[in-house]
Design an enzyme around this catalytic site. Structure first.
Site, PDB file in Angstrom:
ATOM      1  N   ASP A  58      22.422 113.775  38.194  1.00 50.69           N
ATOM      2  CA  ASP A  58      21.142 114.259  37.696  1.00 50.69           C
ATOM      3  C   ASP A  58      21.178 115.758  37.434  1.00 50.69           C
ATOM      4  O   ASP A  58      22.196 116.423  37.641  1.00 50.69           O
ATOM      5  CB  ASP A  58      19.995 113.869  38.642  1.00 50.69           C
ATOM      6  CG  ASP A  58      20.107 114.509  40.018  1.00 50.69           C
ATOM      7  OD1 ASP A  58      20.602 115.647  40.102  1.00 50.69           O
ATOM      8  OD2 ASP A  58      19.681 113.884  41.001  1.00 50.69           O
ATOM      9  N   LYS A  76      16.625 114.285  34.752  1.00 50.44           N
ATOM     10  CA  LYS A  76      15.235 114.369  34.317  1.00 50.44           C
ATOM     11  C   LYS A  76      14.541 115.431  35.147  1.00 50.44           C
ATOM     12  O   LYS A  76      14.903 115.695  36.287  1.00 50.44           O
ATOM     13  CB  LYS A  76      14.528 113.032  34.452  1.00 50.44           C
ATOM     14  CG  LYS A  76      14.735 112.310  35.776  1.00 50.44           C
ATOM     15  CD  LYS A  76      14.141 110.937  35.723  1.00 50.44           C
ATOM     16  CE  LYS A  76      14.518 110.119  36.959  1.00 50.44           C
ATOM     17  NZ  LYS A  76      15.932 109.763  36.978  1.00 50.44           N
TER      18      LYS A  76
END
Length: 486
Positions: free
Chosen positions: A248, A270
């Site tokens: 991530d 994200k």
């Protein structure tokens, strides 16, 4: 990187060595191990070198150096105590675009010799690029003691069985898994250590015949808050065994550098309000790669079970009957506050620490502000900068004093870590100036930051827009210094 580490095949290739003393002898012995065709130019030879010439292992080309000798050479080494001659050799080699090494004279080297740990055919080269040769010698001594001497035997066996293993396992993932299992097999290690090569090869054959089908699996690994040194040992081992890593946006570049080089790295990052990969898509990727028989790592910043949606991902894997495991990580609330000099609990200031997220589901439960506003506790807010104004207002509305100390830690534990401190009534203003990702800390323990800060440069004070009861707000940053007039 000043030098590209490469291994050169010198077998039956001519290498010119200018010089015949003991320094040249050391280099020549190394060249002969690589089966190079060594040609020496020297007025006289060291006794050890004379023996090599007499045995036909080295050719004494000439007594005087000439430019034409470089033309047919693959590599050139100047190992004399004549500075002018060394310069002549260097200039000639450079003009003919030949790689040249002037021993112990780094500015006149287009290549250098690293320190070698030899477990042929396994070789480990170490170099500081000439910056700290003594340090490299000490490092080599430590590694020599740590690295087992049976690596060469293991590699030789692997070479002989490579074709059979490839026939048995046509897929790369299957072969990789087989070799990893074999090389970590205690009996295989013991047999090679004891030079029982026939028995070791019999074990290889047995493992080939009895090998089970390769099953995929998923490991959720906490990458920690950023500093690669905070990655756990098990986390490091897991990412170095992975076939594919889904990472991530909060995983630092330093941690990603530790992932196995031939592993596929897939970004599934994200941020609040800036979704680049939907969670459902990430879930499906985990399932897809695992069903392909791959070792999958889901690498998450901090800890996968602290506001990392790790539980949601495991529920999907459980429903698909995919094996999984979890490697905890140091969450940002622990790592970033420690590096900022803010203890989460303190007998005089906080007996409770609470972690909350500022990024709730639209239809999620509201926060219990009455509980969050209580005293004698530390409140740590993940992903809270975009909700800083609401956070400040609600806490004050429910009884939290407006002069409660607060801190915003940006890029915690990284070299560009930035710490801003102020009071609760100024939280929204501080959040506007804070780079992301950032962590908000609210509570009396923030008072201690000024004295306990140890990472990075000393905090720089700035003038607040309003008076505080305990100290002026501060900004801690290696590179930034800003002031705001009253």
């Amino acid at each position: 990187m000043n030098y590209l580490p490469i291994f050169v095949d010198l077998k039956n290739r001519p290498v010119l060595v200018v010089g015949g003393g003991h320094v040249a002898v050391r280099k020549i012995y190394a060249l002969l191990k690589a089966d190079a065709l060594v040609k020496v130019v020297a007025e006289k030879l060291h006794s050890s070198l004379q023996i090599l010439v007499n045995e036909g292992k080295v050719e004494w080309l000439a007594k005087a150096f000439e430019a034409s000798q470089v033309t047919s050479s693959y590599l050139v080494i100047a190992a004399t105590d004549d500075n002018a001659l060394n310069q002549q050799v260097f200039d000639t080699a450079e003009s003919q675009q030949r790689l040249v090494n002037v021993v112990d004279d780094q500015p006149r080297c287009s290549y250098i010799f690293p320190s070698i740990i030899d477990r042929s055919p396994v070789q480990i080269a170490i170099s500081s690029g000439g910056a700290a040769p003594v340090l490299i010698r000490l490092l080599r001594e430590k590694l020599e003691a740590l690295i087992p001497h049976n690596l060469g035997a293991m590699a030789d066996i692997a070479t002989r069985w490579r074709s059979a293993v490839k026939t048995q396992f046509p897929q790369l993932t299957q072969r990789r898994r087989f070799w990893e299992k074999l090389f970590t097999h205690q009996s295989f290690q013991r047999l090679t250590e004891n030079h029982q090569i026939e028995q070791a090869e019999a074990l290889v054959e047995s493992e080939l015949q009895n090998n089970n089908p390769v099953l995929g699996e998923v490991s959720l690994v906490g990458a920690g808050p950023g500093d690669a040194g905070l990655l756990t040992l098990k986390g490091l081992q897991t990412i170095q065994q992975a076939d594919v890593v889904l990472y991530d946006a909060l995983v630092s570049e330093a941690v990603l550098e530790l992932v196995r080089r031939d592993a596929d790295k897939v970004f599934v990052g994200k941020r609040a309000g800036k979704h680049s990969v939907k969670q459902d898509d990430t879930n499906q990727l985990l399932v897809k790669y695992a069903k392909q028989g791959k070792r999958v790592v889901r690498l998450k910043g901090g800890d996968p079970f602290v506001f990392g949606r790790g539980g949601e991902e495991l529920e999907i894997l459980k429903a698909e009957n995919i094996p999984f495991s979890v490697v905890p990580g140091i969450t940002a609330a622990l790592g970033a506050t420690a590096y900022a000099g803010i203890p989460l609990t303190h007998r005089d200031h906080a007996q409770t620490a609470m972690f909350i997220t500022g990024h709730l589901k639209p239809d999620g439960n509201r926060l219990k502000w009455e509980t969050l506003a209580q005293g004698n506790q530390t409140l740590v807010v993940y992903m809270g900068t975009i909700k800083a104004a609401e956070l400040s207002a609600e806490l004050q509305k429910h009884g939290k004093p407006s002069d409660t100390p607060v801190a915003i830690i940006s890029n915690g534990t990284l070299p560009n870590q930035q710490v801003q401190t102020g009071v609760l009534s100024e939280l929204a203003e501080l959040a506007e100036k804070a780079p992301t990702p950032a962590l908000i800390v609210i509570g009396e323990v923030v008072k201690l930051q000024k004295d306990l800060a140890w990472f990075g440069k000393e905090a720089v004070q700035f003038v607040s827009t309003q008076e505080t009861l305990w100290q002026k707000p501060t900004l801690q940053n290696k590179e930034t210094h800003w002031k705001q007039a009253a």
